[in-house]
Design a protein around this motif. Structure first.
Motif, mmCIF file in Angstrom:
data_model
loop_
_atom_site.group_PDB
_atom_site.id
_atom_site.type_symbol
_atom_site.label_atom_id
_atom_site.label_comp_id
_atom_site.label_asym_id
_atom_site.label_seq_id
_atom_site.Cartn_x
_atom_site.Cartn_y
_atom_site.Cartn_z
ATOM 1 N N ILE A 101 31.997 -0.167 56.607
ATOM 2 C CA ILE A 101 31.663 -0.459 55.218
ATOM 3 C C ILE A 101 30.711 0.617 54.733
ATOM 4 O O ILE A 101 29.686 0.888 55.362
ATOM 5 C CB ILE A 101 31.005 -1.848 55.081
ATOM 6 N N GLU A 102 31.098 1.229 53.617
ATOM 7 C CA GLU A 102 30.222 2.249 53.048
ATOM 8 C C GLU A 102 29.031 1.560 52.404
ATOM 9 O O GLU A 102 29.180 0.604 51.651
ATOM 10 C CB GLU A 102 30.973 3.074 52.005
ATOM 11 N N GLU A 103 27.856 2.067 52.740
ATOM 12 C CA GLU A 103 26.661 1.490 52.134
ATOM 13 C C GLU A 103 26.466 2.072 50.746
ATOM 14 O O GLU A 103 26.647 3.267 50.533
ATOM 15 C CB GLU A 103 25.442 1.774 53.013
ATOM 16 N N GLU A 104 26.118 1.208 49.826
ATOM 17 C CA GLU A 104 25.902 1.645 48.458
ATOM 18 C C GLU A 104 24.484 2.164 48.314
ATOM 19 O O GLU A 104 23.556 1.645 48.917
ATOM 20 C CB GLU A 104 26.123 0.490 47.491
ATOM 21 N N THR A 105 24.337 3.202 47.493
ATOM 22 C CA THR A 105 23.023 3.740 47.213
ATOM 23 C C THR A 105 22.382 2.880 46.128
ATOM 24 O O THR A 105 22.989 2.629 45.090
ATOM 25 C CB THR A 105 23.120 5.200 46.722
ATOM 26 N N VAL A 106 21.192 2.423 46.398
ATOM 27 C CA VAL A 106 20.484 1.590 45.440
ATOM 28 C C VAL A 106 19.555 2.478 44.630
ATOM 29 O O VAL A 106 18.750 3.226 45.178
ATOM 30 C CB VAL A 106 19.668 0.493 46.162
ATOM 31 N N ILE A 107 19.698 2.406 43.310
ATOM 32 C CA ILE A 107 18.823 3.170 42.415
ATOM 33 C C ILE A 107 17.790 2.203 41.873
ATOM 34 O O ILE A 107 18.123 1.215 41.220
ATOM 35 C CB ILE A 107 19.623 3.816 41.263
ATOM 36 N N GLU A 108 16.541 2.492 42.191
ATOM 37 C CA GLU A 108 15.473 1.598 41.756
ATOM 38 C C GLU A 108 14.876 2.080 40.442
ATOM 39 O O GLU A 108 14.888 3.273 40.141
ATOM 40 C CB GLU A 108 14.392 1.539 42.831
ATOM 41 N N ALA A 109 14.340 1.142 39.686
ATOM 42 C CA ALA A 109 13.671 1.487 38.436
ATOM 43 C C ALA A 109 12.375 2.227 38.760
ATOM 44 O O ALA A 109 11.731 1.959 39.774
ATOM 45 C CB ALA A 109 13.366 0.219 37.648
ATOM 46 N N PRO A 110 12.003 3.186 37.912
ATOM 47 C CA PRO A 110 10.762 3.917 38.165
ATOM 48 C C PRO A 110 9.561 2.975 38.075
ATOM 49 O O PRO A 110 9.566 2.004 37.327
ATOM 50 C CB PRO A 110 10.718 4.982 37.067
ATOM 51 N N ALA A 111 8.512 3.279 38.849
ATOM 52 C CA ALA A 111 7.307 2.452 38.848
ATOM 53 C C ALA A 111 6.551 2.598 37.521
ATOM 54 O O ALA A 111 5.979 1.645 37.015
ATOM 55 C CB ALA A 111 6.409 2.852 40.013
ATOM 56 N N GLU A 112 6.525 3.785 36.957
ATOM 57 C CA GLU A 112 5.841 4.050 35.687
ATOM 58 C C GLU A 112 6.883 4.144 34.574
ATOM 59 O O GLU A 112 7.984 4.635 34.791
ATOM 60 C CB GLU A 112 5.082 5.388 35.766
ATOM 61 N N PRO A 113 6.560 3.688 33.364
ATOM 62 C CA PRO A 113 7.513 3.837 32.262
ATOM 63 C C PRO A 113 7.770 5.319 31.970
ATOM 64 O O PRO A 113 6.878 6.156 32.098
ATOM 65 C CB PRO A 113 6.831 3.169 31.081
ATOM 66 N N LEU A 114 8.974 5.628 31.595
ATOM 67 C CA LEU A 114 9.307 7.007 31.230
ATOM 68 C C LEU A 114 8.843 7.265 29.805
ATOM 69 O O LEU A 114 8.974 6.414 28.932
ATOM 70 C CB LEU A 114 10.826 7.220 31.310
ATOM 71 N N VAL A 115 8.317 8.446 29.562
ATOM 72 C CA VAL A 115 7.904 8.847 28.216
ATOM 73 C C VAL A 115 8.991 9.761 27.684
ATOM 74 O O VAL A 115 9.280 10.808 28.264
ATOM 75 C CB VAL A 115 6.538 9.579 28.243
ATOM 76 N N VAL A 116 9.609 9.336 26.584
ATOM 77 C CA VAL A 116 10.690 10.121 25.979
ATOM 78 C C VAL A 116 10.205 10.587 24.620
ATOM 79 O O VAL A 116 9.822 9.774 23.778
ATOM 80 C CB VAL A 116 11.968 9.255 25.829
ATOM 81 N N PRO A 117 10.212 11.919 24.352
ATOM 82 C CA PRO A 117 9.764 12.398 23.038
ATOM 83 C C PRO A 117 10.702 11.919 21.931
ATOM 84 O O PRO A 117 11.897 11.751 22.141
ATOM 85 C CB PRO A 117 9.793 13.922 23.186
ATOM 86 N N ALA A 118 10.137 11.681 20.734
ATOM 87 C CA ALA A 118 10.905 11.158 19.609
ATOM 88 C C ALA A 118 11.780 12.238 18.989
ATOM 89 O O ALA A 118 12.751 11.945 18.324
ATOM 90 C CB ALA A 118 9.982 10.581 18.558
ATOM 91 N N GLY A 119 11.436 13.487 19.164
ATOM 92 C CA GLY A 119 12.217 14.576 18.584
ATOM 93 C C GLY A 119 12.236 15.755 19.529
ATOM 94 O O GLY A 119 11.728 15.687 20.648
ATOM 95 N N PRO A 120 12.783 16.865 19.064
ATOM 96 C CA PRO A 120 12.816 18.045 19.929
ATOM 97 C C PRO A 120 11.413 18.579 20.177
ATOM 98 O O PRO A 120 10.529 18.460 19.336
ATOM 99 C CB PRO A 120 13.679 19.037 19.172
ATOM 100 N N SER A 121 11.210 19.166 21.298
ATOM 101 C CA SER A 121 9.916 19.767 21.625
ATOM 102 C C SER A 121 9.735 21.013 20.788
ATOM 103 O O SER A 121 10.676 21.781 20.562
ATOM 104 C CB SER A 121 9.876 20.159 23.101
ATOM 105 N N PRO A 122 8.500 21.230 20.295
ATOM 106 C CA PRO A 122 8.274 22.459 19.488
ATOM 107 C C PRO A 122 8.397 23.693 20.391
ATOM 108 O O PRO A 122 8.004 23.685 21.548
ATOM 109 C CB PRO A 122 6.852 22.286 18.987
#
Length: 106
Positions: free
Chosen positions: A78-99
């Motif tokens: 049986i192939e073991e599935e890779t478990v992807i865990e949620a990051p411990a810290e929230p991700l910060v996503v910029p609202a627009g393009p970086s200057p």
């Protein structure tokens, strides 16, 4: 007087016949304590009464256990599935393009 090997062979043969009367899965292995296997001058992997002999230190001396697929299903690849865990810290996503350097600022 029968030898210990003959007595064990007879006991295993009777247990196999009894198992086949009561279980739809035929036994494939007989497990015995390693000391008993050595005492009988048998070796692990030998075929005894049509069953593969396997050493099992959990089985007491003077006893054996038949194993069928109804008791211990064969191991499957049986192939073991890779478990992807949620990051411990929230991700910060910029609202627009970086200057970029040289871009005019408002």
């Amino acid at each position: 007087m029968p030898s210990p090997e003959a007595k064990n062979f007879e006991a295993i043969s009777k247990a196999k016949a009894d198992h086949n009367r009561n279980c739809p899965f035929p036994p494939h292995t007989v497990k015995m304590n390693p000391f008993e296997i050595e005492r009988m001058s048998w070796e692990e992997g030998d075929t005894i009464a049509g069953l593969v002999l396997e050493a099992d230190g959990q089985i007491g001396t003077g006893a054996f256990r038949l194993v069928c697929d109804g008791m211990e299903p064969p191991e499957l690849d049986i192939e073991e599935e890779t478990v992807i865990e949620a990051p411990a810290e929230p991700l910060v996503v910029p609202a627009g393009p970086s200057p970029r350097e040289g871009d005019p600022t408002a």
